[in-house]
Design a protein around this motif. Structure first.
Motif, short mmCIF file in Angstrom:
data_model
loop_
_atom_site.label_atom_id
_atom_site.label_comp_id
_atom_site.label_asym_id
_atom_site.label_seq_id
_atom_site.Cartn_x
_atom_site.Cartn_y
_atom_site.Cartn_z
N GLY A 71 0.67 -1.25 -0.03
CA GLY A 71 -0.11 -0.08 0.01
C GLY A 71 0.82 1.31 -0.09
N SER A 72 2.00 1.36 0.34
CA SER A 72 2.93 2.37 0.29
C SER A 72 4.29 2.09 0.04
N ALA A 73 5.33 2.97 -0.24
CA ALA A 73 6.83 2.69 -0.57
C ALA A 73 7.26 1.77 0.66
N SER A 74 6.83 2.01 1.69
CA SER A 74 7.69 1.61 2.77
C SER A 74 7.01 0.37 3.50
N ILE A 75 5.82 -0.16 3.08
CA ILE A 75 5.18 -1.28 3.47
C ILE A 75 5.05 -2.45 2.55
N TRP A 76 6.16 -3.40 2.84
CA TRP A 76 6.14 -4.58 1.87
C TRP A 76 6.07 -5.98 2.47
N ARG A 77 5.43 -6.88 2.03
CA ARG A 77 5.48 -7.99 2.82
C ARG A 77 6.63 -8.88 2.13
N PHE A 78 7.05 -9.95 2.64
CA PHE A 78 8.07 -10.86 1.80
C PHE A 78 7.99 -12.39 2.17
N GLY A 79 8.46 -13.06 1.15
CA GLY A 79 8.62 -14.52 1.39
C GLY A 79 9.94 -14.99 0.83
N PRO A 86 13.37 -9.66 11.01
CA PRO A 86 14.06 -9.57 12.46
C PRO A 86 13.53 -8.68 13.38
N THR A 87 12.76 -7.63 13.05
CA THR A 87 12.10 -6.67 13.86
C THR A 87 11.02 -7.24 14.50
N GLY A 88 10.24 -8.30 14.18
CA GLY A 88 9.18 -8.83 14.64
C GLY A 88 7.97 -8.67 13.82
N MET A 89 8.13 -7.57 12.88
CA MET A 89 7.15 -7.18 12.06
C MET A 89 6.70 -8.11 10.72
N SER A 90 5.56 -8.29 10.23
CA SER A 90 5.09 -8.79 9.15
C SER A 90 5.40 -8.21 7.77
N ALA A 91 5.75 -6.90 7.92
CA ALA A 91 5.82 -5.97 6.62
C ALA A 91 6.85 -4.74 7.11
N GLY A 92 7.67 -4.35 6.07
CA GLY A 92 8.59 -3.60 6.21
C GLY A 92 9.09 -2.89 4.78
N THR A 93 10.30 -2.32 4.79
CA THR A 93 10.96 -1.89 3.54
C THR A 93 11.37 -2.73 2.95
N PRO A 94 11.35 -2.79 1.40
CA PRO A 94 12.27 -3.66 0.60
C PRO A 94 13.47 -3.87 1.20
N GLN A 95 14.28 -2.68 1.65
CA GLN A 95 15.64 -2.99 2.01
C GLN A 95 15.69 -3.90 3.24
N GLU A 96 14.69 -3.82 4.34
CA GLU A 96 14.92 -4.65 5.49
C GLU A 96 14.52 -6.31 4.85
N ALA A 97 13.69 -6.40 3.94
CA ALA A 97 13.36 -7.83 3.53
C ALA A 97 14.51 -8.52 2.75
N LEU A 98 15.11 -7.65 1.92
CA LEU A 98 16.28 -8.12 1.08
C LEU A 98 17.73 -8.14 2.30
N ASP A 99 17.69 -7.23 3.23
CA ASP A 99 18.91 -7.60 4.00
C ASP A 99 18.66 -8.91 4.78
N CYS A 100 17.47 -9.06 5.28
CA CYS A 100 17.11 -10.30 6.02
C CYS A 100 17.28 -11.66 4.91
N ALA A 101 16.92 -11.55 3.83
CA ALA A 101 17.21 -12.65 3.02
C ALA A 101 18.76 -13.00 2.51
#
Length: 85
Positions: free
Chosen positions: A40-48, A63-78
């Motif tokens: 819904g916004s540039a800072s809210i993405w879900r990832f798999g 890792p923050t415990g949230m189910s959604a975040g920025t693309p950068q957070e998701a890519l860093d995690c992966a």
């Protein structure tokens, strides 16, 4: 500011609201890595993350415990999980 694992390995780029990113640790190898879904916004993405055992993407929690975040957070995690070890 410390660069993320993803930024060190791959140049940043933007894409459509839902896209899949493949890691290329070597020129001859392509690995499925992550699926992002627009929230819904540039800072809210879900990832798999891609699970090789099932050949599918499974929704994950950051890792923050949230189910959604920025693309950068998701890519860093992966990238931390798959590419830094």
């Amino acid at each position: 500011m410390r660069k993320s694992v993803f930024d060190r390995c791959f140049p940043p780029r933007r894409s459509s609201p839902c896209f899949r990113r493949r890691a290329r640790p070597r020129a001859t190898v392509t690995l499925p890595l992550i699926r992002l879904r627009y929230g819904g916004s540039a800072s809210i993405w879900r990832f798999g993350l891609y699970l090789a055992g099932s050949g599918a993407y499974e929704n994950q929690i950051l890792p923050t415990g949230m189910s959604a975040g920025t693309p950068q957070e998701a890519l860093d995690c992966a990238c931390d999980l798959y590419l830094s070890h």
